[in-house]
Design a protein around this motif. Sequence first.
Motif, PDB file in Angstrom:
ATOM      1  N   THR A   1       0.842  -1.198   0.000  1.00  0.00           N
ATOM      2  CA  THR A   1       0.000   0.000   0.000  1.00  0.00           C
ATOM      3  C   THR A   1       0.874   1.242   0.000  1.00  0.00           C
ATOM      4  O   THR A   1       1.860   1.320   0.731  1.00  0.00           O
ATOM      5  CB  THR A   1      -0.917   0.008   1.243  1.00  0.00           C
ATOM      6  N   ALA A   2       0.504   2.204  -0.832  1.00  0.00           N
ATOM      7  CA  ALA A   2       1.148   3.518  -0.839  1.00  0.00           C
ATOM      8  C   ALA A   2       0.078   4.553  -0.516  1.00  0.00           C
ATOM      9  O   ALA A   2      -1.105   4.338  -0.791  1.00  0.00           O
ATOM     10  CB  ALA A   2       1.778   3.803  -2.199  1.00  0.00           C
ATOM     11  N   VAL A   3       0.498   5.666   0.037  1.00  0.00           N
ATOM     12  CA  VAL A   3      -0.490   6.661   0.457  1.00  0.00           C
ATOM     13  C   VAL A   3      -1.042   7.485  -0.697  1.00  0.00           C
ATOM     14  O   VAL A   3      -2.070   8.134  -0.549  1.00  0.00           O
ATOM     15  CB  VAL A   3       0.054   7.585   1.577  1.00  0.00           C
ATOM     16  N   SER A   4      -0.371   7.452  -1.874  1.00  0.00           N
ATOM     17  CA  SER A   4      -0.878   8.180  -3.037  1.00  0.00           C
ATOM     18  C   SER A   4      -0.160   7.692  -4.282  1.00  0.00           C
ATOM     19  O   SER A   4       0.765   6.883  -4.217  1.00  0.00           O
ATOM     20  CB  SER A   4      -0.662   9.690  -2.878  1.00  0.00           C
ATOM     21  N   TYR A   5      -0.571   8.221  -5.428  1.00  0.00           N
ATOM     22  CA  TYR A   5       0.083   7.913  -6.701  1.00  0.00           C
ATOM     23  C   TYR A   5       1.364   8.711  -6.909  1.00  0.00           C
ATOM     24  O   TYR A   5       2.050   8.532  -7.906  1.00  0.00           O
ATOM     25  CB  TYR A   5      -0.876   8.209  -7.863  1.00  0.00           C
ATOM     26  N   ALA A   6       1.689   9.593  -6.012  1.00  0.00           N
ATOM     27  CA  ALA A   6       2.868  10.440  -6.163  1.00  0.00           C
ATOM     28  C   ALA A   6       4.142   9.591  -6.138  1.00  0.00           C
ATOM     29  O   ALA A   6       4.248   8.631  -5.369  1.00  0.00           O
ATOM     30  CB  ALA A   6       2.913  11.479  -5.045  1.00  0.00           C
ATOM     31  N   PRO A   7       5.119   9.922  -6.999  1.00  0.00           N
ATOM     32  CA  PRO A   7       6.362   9.154  -7.043  1.00  0.00           C
ATOM     33  C   PRO A   7       7.049   9.024  -5.679  1.00  0.00           C
ATOM     34  O   PRO A   7       7.608   7.973  -5.358  1.00  0.00           O
ATOM     35  CB  PRO A   7       7.242   9.927  -8.023  1.00  0.00           C
ATOM     36  N   GLU A   8       6.975  10.071  -4.874  1.00  0.00           N
ATOM     37  CA  GLU A   8       7.631   9.997  -3.564  1.00  0.00           C
ATOM     38  C   GLU A   8       6.926   9.017  -2.621  1.00  0.00           C
ATOM     39  O   GLU A   8       7.520   8.554  -1.641  1.00  0.00           O
ATOM     40  CB  GLU A   8       7.752  11.382  -2.918  1.00  0.00           C
ATOM     41  N   ASP A   9       5.678   8.668  -2.916  1.00  0.00           N
ATOM     42  CA  ASP A   9       4.964   7.688  -2.101  1.00  0.00           C
ATOM     43  C   ASP A   9       5.102   6.271  -2.655  1.00  0.00           C
ATOM     44  O   ASP A   9       5.187   5.305  -1.901  1.00  0.00           O
ATOM     45  CB  ASP A   9       3.482   8.069  -1.996  1.00  0.00           C
TER      46      ASP A   9
END
Length: 99
Positions: free
Chosen positions: A3-11
């Motif tokens: 799981t990632a907190v968003s689609y942002a590359p840093e996430d």
Amino acid sequence: MATAVSYAPEDIGPVLPPLFPDLVGRLARAGLTPTGPAIAYYVDSPRGDDTIIVHAALPVAAEPDASHDFAIVDLPEIPSAATIVHRGSIAPRGLLDAG
């Protein structure tokens, strides 16, 4: 998957790299060898929040088998897709190290 907190590359960046070595190790223990390039894909979380599920995938020549500790699935054919081709390592150890 993870799981990632968003689609942002840093996430996505910290979540994706460990998935491929783990998958390669699982495939090796099952006696399977990847037959093509790695694929990463992301889907909205079923929780209905802003998180996403990050998937690491490798094509294999095998039928689904419930005895594996991973899923073998046929991704649906789609008529067109927006894609990005990443060149180079996404992890210091390399994308497909079984580490």
